[in-house]
Design a protein around this motif. Structure first.
Motif, PDB file in Angstrom:
ATOM      1  N   ALA A 150      29.396 -26.768 -40.078  1.00 46.15           N
ATOM      2  CA  ALA A 150      29.368 -25.871 -38.928  1.00 46.15           C
ATOM      3  C   ALA A 150      28.215 -26.202 -37.981  1.00 46.15           C
ATOM      4  O   ALA A 150      28.393 -26.279 -36.759  1.00 46.15           O
ATOM      5  N   TRP A 151      27.031 -26.438 -38.533  1.00 41.25           N
ATOM      6  CA  TRP A 151      25.874 -26.704 -37.684  1.00 41.25           C
ATOM      7  C   TRP A 151      25.911 -28.091 -37.072  1.00 41.25           C
ATOM      8  O   TRP A 151      25.419 -28.299 -35.952  1.00 41.25           O
ATOM      9  N   ARG A 152      26.539 -29.043 -37.742  1.00 47.33           N
ATOM     10  CA  ARG A 152      26.768 -30.356 -37.115  1.00 47.33           C
ATOM     11  C   ARG A 152      27.718 -30.215 -35.931  1.00 47.33           C
ATOM     12  O   ARG A 152      27.522 -30.819 -34.879  1.00 47.33           O
ATOM     13  N   TYR A 153      28.745 -29.399 -36.141  1.00 46.74           N
ATOM     14  CA  TYR A 153      29.713 -29.175 -35.069  1.00 46.74           C
ATOM     15  C   TYR A 153      29.059 -28.515 -33.857  1.00 46.74           C
ATOM     16  O   TYR A 153      29.261 -28.937 -32.711  1.00 46.74           O
ATOM     17  N   LEU A 154      28.248 -27.493 -34.096  1.00 43.78           N
ATOM     18  CA  LEU A 154      27.581 -26.780 -33.002  1.00 43.78           C
ATOM     19  C   LEU A 154      26.598 -27.689 -32.277  1.00 43.78           C
ATOM     20  O   LEU A 154      26.478 -27.640 -31.043  1.00 43.78           O
ATOM     21  N   ALA A 155      25.894 -28.528 -33.028  1.00 44.10           N
ATOM     22  CA  ALA A 155      24.988 -29.485 -32.396  1.00 44.10           C
ATOM     23  C   ALA A 155      25.776 -30.462 -31.538  1.00 44.10           C
ATOM     24  O   ALA A 155      25.340 -30.855 -30.451  1.00 44.10           O
ATOM     25  N   ARG A 157      28.375 -29.785 -29.948  1.00 46.98           N
ATOM     26  CA  ARG A 157      28.775 -29.071 -28.726  1.00 46.98           C
ATOM     27  C   ARG A 157      27.603 -28.935 -27.747  1.00 46.98           C
ATOM     28  O   ARG A 157      27.749 -28.333 -26.692  1.00 46.98           O
ATOM     29  N   GLY A 158      26.459 -29.505 -28.105  1.00 45.70           N
ATOM     30  CA  GLY A 158      25.326 -29.532 -27.193  1.00 45.70           C
ATOM     31  C   GLY A 158      24.355 -28.379 -27.318  1.00 45.70           C
ATOM     32  O   GLY A 158      23.449 -28.234 -26.485  1.00 45.70           O
ATOM     33  N   PHE A 159      24.478 -27.580 -28.379  1.00 51.92           N
ATOM     34  CA  PHE A 159      23.599 -26.420 -28.514  1.00 51.92           C
ATOM     35  C   PHE A 159      22.303 -26.776 -29.238  1.00 51.92           C
ATOM     36  O   PHE A 159      22.323 -27.387 -30.311  1.00 51.92           O
ATOM     37  N   ALA A 160      21.187 -26.375 -28.637  1.00 50.32           N
ATOM     38  CA  ALA A 160      19.891 -26.534 -29.280  1.00 50.32           C
ATOM     39  C   ALA A 160      19.738 -25.454 -30.350  1.00 50.32           C
ATOM     40  O   ALA A 160      20.357 -24.378 -30.261  1.00 50.32           O
ATOM     41  N   GLU A 161      18.926 -25.720 -31.348  1.00 46.96           N
ATOM     42  CA  GLU A 161      18.699 -24.725 -32.403  1.00 46.96           C
ATOM     43  C   GLU A 161      18.157 -23.428 -31.819  1.00 46.96           C
ATOM     44  O   GLU A 161      18.498 -22.341 -32.289  1.00 46.96           O
ATOM     45  N   SER A 162      17.306 -23.536 -30.803  1.00 43.06           N
ATOM     46  CA  SER A 162      16.734 -22.334 -30.188  1.00 43.06           C
ATOM     47  C   SER A 162      17.821 -21.466 -29.564  1.00 43.06           C
ATOM     48  O   SER A 162      17.747 -20.233 -29.604  1.00 43.06           O
ATOM     49  N   THR A 163      18.852 -22.086 -28.992  1.00 44.51           N
ATOM     50  CA  THR A 163      19.959 -21.330 -28.399  1.00 44.51           C
ATOM     51  C   THR A 163      20.770 -20.630 -29.479  1.00 44.51           C
ATOM     52  O   THR A 163      21.138 -19.462 -29.331  1.00 44.51           O
ATOM     53  N   LEU A 164      21.045 -21.319 -30.554  1.00 45.29           N
ATOM     54  CA  LEU A 164      21.814 -20.726 -31.642  1.00 45.29           C
ATOM     55  C   LEU A 164      21.060 -19.562 -32.272  1.00 45.29           C
ATOM     56  O   LEU A 164      21.657 -18.557 -32.657  1.00 45.29           O
ATOM     57  N   ARG A 165      19.741 -19.690 -32.364  1.00 42.52           N
ATOM     58  CA  ARG A 165      18.930 -18.573 -32.884  1.00 42.52           C
ATOM     59  C   ARG A 165      18.909 -17.413 -31.893  1.00 42.52           C
ATOM     60  O   ARG A 165      18.987 -16.246 -32.293  1.00 42.52           O
ATOM     61  N   LYS A 166      18.789 -17.722 -30.625  1.00 48.72           N
ATOM     62  CA  LYS A 166      18.749 -16.679 -29.597  1.00 48.72           C
ATOM     63  C   LYS A 166      19.998 -15.813 -29.635  1.00 48.72           C
ATOM     64  O   LYS A 166      19.932 -14.593 -29.458  1.00 48.72           O
ATOM     65  N   PHE A 167      21.139 -16.441 -29.860  1.00 47.25           N
ATOM     66  CA  PHE A 167      22.405 -15.703 -29.882  1.00 47.25           C
ATOM     67  C   PHE A 167      22.809 -15.289 -31.290  1.00 47.25           C
ATOM     68  O   PHE A 167      23.911 -14.781 -31.497  1.00 47.25           O
TER      69      PHE A 167
END
Length: 352
Positions: A150-155, A157-167
């Motif tokens: 899942a986290w490889r997939y989200l990365a 998609r161009g998402f930074a870890e900080s963005t994923l934590r923010k949301f």
């Protein structure tokens, strides 16, 4: 007369049955939008909408009629108003476009079993408590192959870890322990009423382990699941709460945005997250077909820019919403994703 708002209140079950469709158990019908033998389209009288768990089609009562009758949204709205609203004035539209809905039974009539659970959805603070406990338990699960994928997939998609934590994005790493915890902690009826469990008493996020929480005033008010990667023909890309009206994603940004500033409106939550990552204030509708009238007052302070998917449906929705917003005095414009990219996230994650 607010034709759009009134037409959206036309009883979707009445429209469905008038069109000759048979309601089966749990308000299911054979989906008219893709071939199938077992009913997979569910009608939700709680918010006058539908969702097909086979092909992913969903929307309000107007969307349903438009799809069945092969009409654009505006024409479908007027035809439904003509058929179901006693105060509708046909001169508001071209007479030649209005058709009376045929209410005759299909060739092989079946007995219509009307559902008993047609109560109006009512939000309760307990729902947020359940959603937040669900998120807490999932975050406590140890990382495994589902988490890594899942986290490889989200990365990707161009998402930074900080963005994923923010949301506050999280994953259901092990489905059965989470389901068992919720069953042992809460009444199954409360879990079903919150939309987190289906009619069979099971957690709905079985195939959709990436969970996108919708917050309002710091509380989770809605949840959306996503599969990892691209969907198959039998699984939809997203899983929304069962029978619960969708909320605005990232609505809290509207509380801190100054009057007159540009607010971008996207279809999907990932597109919204992408724009926020790029420094642009944005909210997501969850789906281009599910805008709720009560949201309109939230947009009046801003310059609204629709940034929908780069397809015919997305651009059509942007034009139609522009017309609706203008009726409420809200200034809007449309931004289009560049050719060669399917949506906002696709563009920003792949641009050179």
């Amino acid at each position: 007369m607010d034709i759009l708002a009134q037409t959206r209140t036309v009883n979707i079950i009445r429209v469905v049955t008038d069109l000759g469709y048979v309601l089966h158990e749990n308000r299911k019908i054979i989906c008219p939008f893709h071939p199938e033998k077992t009913p997979s389209l569910v009608v939700y009288p709680q918010n006058n909408s539908y969702h097909c768990f086979g092909c992913g089609k969903h929307g309000d009562v107007i969307n349903f009629y438009a799809g069945v009758a092969n009409l654009d949204y505006t024409t479908a709205m007027h035809e439904l108003a003509f058929n179901y609203l006693p105060d509708y004035k046909p001169e508001l539209y071209k007479w030649g476009h209005l058709k009376k809905i045929q209410t005759s039974a299909p060739a092989k009539p079946e007995k219509i079993a009307l559902p008993t659970d047609t109560k109006t959805y009512e939000y309760k603070p307990l729902h947020s408590e359940i959603y937040e406990d669900f998120a807490r338990v999932c975050r406590l699960q140890p990382a495994n192959s589902v988490w890594e994928e899942a986290w490889r997939y989200l990365a990707g998609r161009g998402f930074a870890e900080s963005t994923l934590r923010k949301f506050h994005i999280f994953t259901v790493n092990e489905y059965h322990p989470v389901q068992a915890y919720l069953r042992n902690t809460y009444n199954v009826l409360d879990l079903q009423e919150s939309g987190l469990f289906n009619e069979r008493g099971n957690l709905i996020f079985y195939r959709h382990p990436i969970i996108i929480p919708y917050y309002r005033k710091g509380r989770i008010v809605f949840l959306q699941g996503r599969i990892i990667g691209n969907p198959s023909d039998t699984v939809s890309r997203y899983q929304f709460l069962s029978g619960v009206p969708v909320e605005l994603f990232n609505a809290d940004v509207m509380d801190i945005l100054k009057a007159g500033q540009t607010l971008y409106v996207t279809e999907g939550a990932f597109d919204c997250m992408t724009l926020m990552q790029e420094g642009m204030a944005a909210v997501s509708l969850g789906s281009a077909t599910m805008f709720k009238r009560e949201w309109m007052k939230l947009f009046r302070r801003f310059e609204v820019c629709f940034y929908f998917d780069n397809d015919a449906a997305g651009q059509k929705a942007a034009r139609e919403y522009g017309e609706v917003f203008s009726q409420y005095g809200v200034s809007t414009r449309v931004k289009t994703v560049k050719e060669g990219y399917k949506d906002v996230n696709d563009y920003f994650s792949k641009r050179e």
